[in-house]
Design a protein around this motif. Structure first.
Motif: not given
Length: 293
Positions: A9-16, A55, A194, A197, A238
């Protein structure tokens, strides 16, 4: 045991915020180039490419990839034409008044005048512009239109062309890459990017633990590799998704796969192609990481 759900879950995220900084960096460079008298006579387009545009950024410190594309002229690949079509093209074509080399030199001059010569490094495939007056460091790729003809006059793939330090022409198709990535994002219920990522952050983990050489596993090729994985492997869960993708990659002959642009090969000996040996090492390292987390 497999990689836990929390890590995935952490690895899937991106910051805007980094995406916004990349857009502001592009806007500033675009503004400086378009307002310059040096380039007032040239028709060109600018846009983001790479992980910020797609992205799939995983480290906010990464340089922003910006394309500056000359549209006044174009380079060609005529190898897909018949002899008669090649002769037809030559009869209707002439030498351009303004070359890529001249355009790149003018872009360098403008960037140095606006951001300072000490902040601009023009030696390399891309012109590097250091942050200071910009939110982020930028890699400015100066290129020109390219047409890969398969029928003359209207049958061609539109791409970009530029030259490396050895004066070798390199051709790519960044707009097709972005468009096809968006299509795959939709067809996988918004799970493709994701997943890229996740696999890129896993690569970074392996590099940080001396299991891989980052230079041998560029982010661009990880995205291309995953683009070829069938939609059915992009399941909701995931852990299930990564396991299914790894099983697929570990059991499939991917040597003839094409890039996300749908035109060029991923693997080969060209300057914009990958090595199957490095891909195999990456997949093996991923499987080992998955099995022994």
């Amino acid at each position: 045991m497999p990689i836990d759900t929390g890590t995935l879950e952490s690895w899937a995220q991106y910051e805007s915020a980094p995406i916004d900084s990349a857009k502001r960096t592009h806007s500033r460079i675009q503004k400086e180039l378009q307002s310059s008298e040096t380039l007032a006579h040239a028709d060109f387009d600018t846009y983001l490419q790479g992980s910020y545009a797609n992205y799939t950024i995983v480290r906010a410190s990464s340089d922003v990839d910006i394309v500056v594309q000359l549209t006044d002229m174009y380079y060609v690949d005529l190898s897909g034409l018949s002899p008669a079509e090649r002769d037809h093209w030559r009869r209707n074509s002439g030498d351009p008044d303004y070359s890529w080399h001249e355009f790149r030199s003018d872009v360098v001059d403008v960037l140095e005048s606006r951001f300072g010569s000490s902040a601009v490094d023009p030696v390399g495939k891309a012109i590097e512009v250091e942050a200071g007056k910009l939110p982020l460091d930028a890699d400015v790729l100066v290129c020109a239109d390219h047409r890969d003809y398969y029928h003359y006059p209207n049958g061609y793939h539109s791409g970009i062309a530029f030259f490396n330090l050895n004066n070798t022409k390199i051709v790519n198709y960044p707009k097709q890459h972005i468009n096809n990535g968006s299509t795959r994002q939709s067809s996988t219920s918004n799970r493709f990017k994701e997943t890229v990522r996740i696999f890129k952050r896993a690569r970074n983990y392996l590099v940080d633990n001396n299991e891989l050489n980052k230079e041998n596993v560029p982010s661009y090729f990880i995205e291309n590799l995953l683009y070829n994985v069938p939609d059915g492997r992009y399941t909701y869960n995931k852990q299930d998704r990564v396991a299914k993708i790894l099983r697929y990659l570990n059991s499939t002959d991917y040597s003839d796969w094409t890039c996300q642009n749908g035109i060029t090969d991923i693997f080969g000996s060209g300057p914009a192609e990958w090595n199957t040996r490095y891909a195999g090492r990456y997949i093996d390292a991923m499987v080992t990481l998955w099995d022994n987390w």
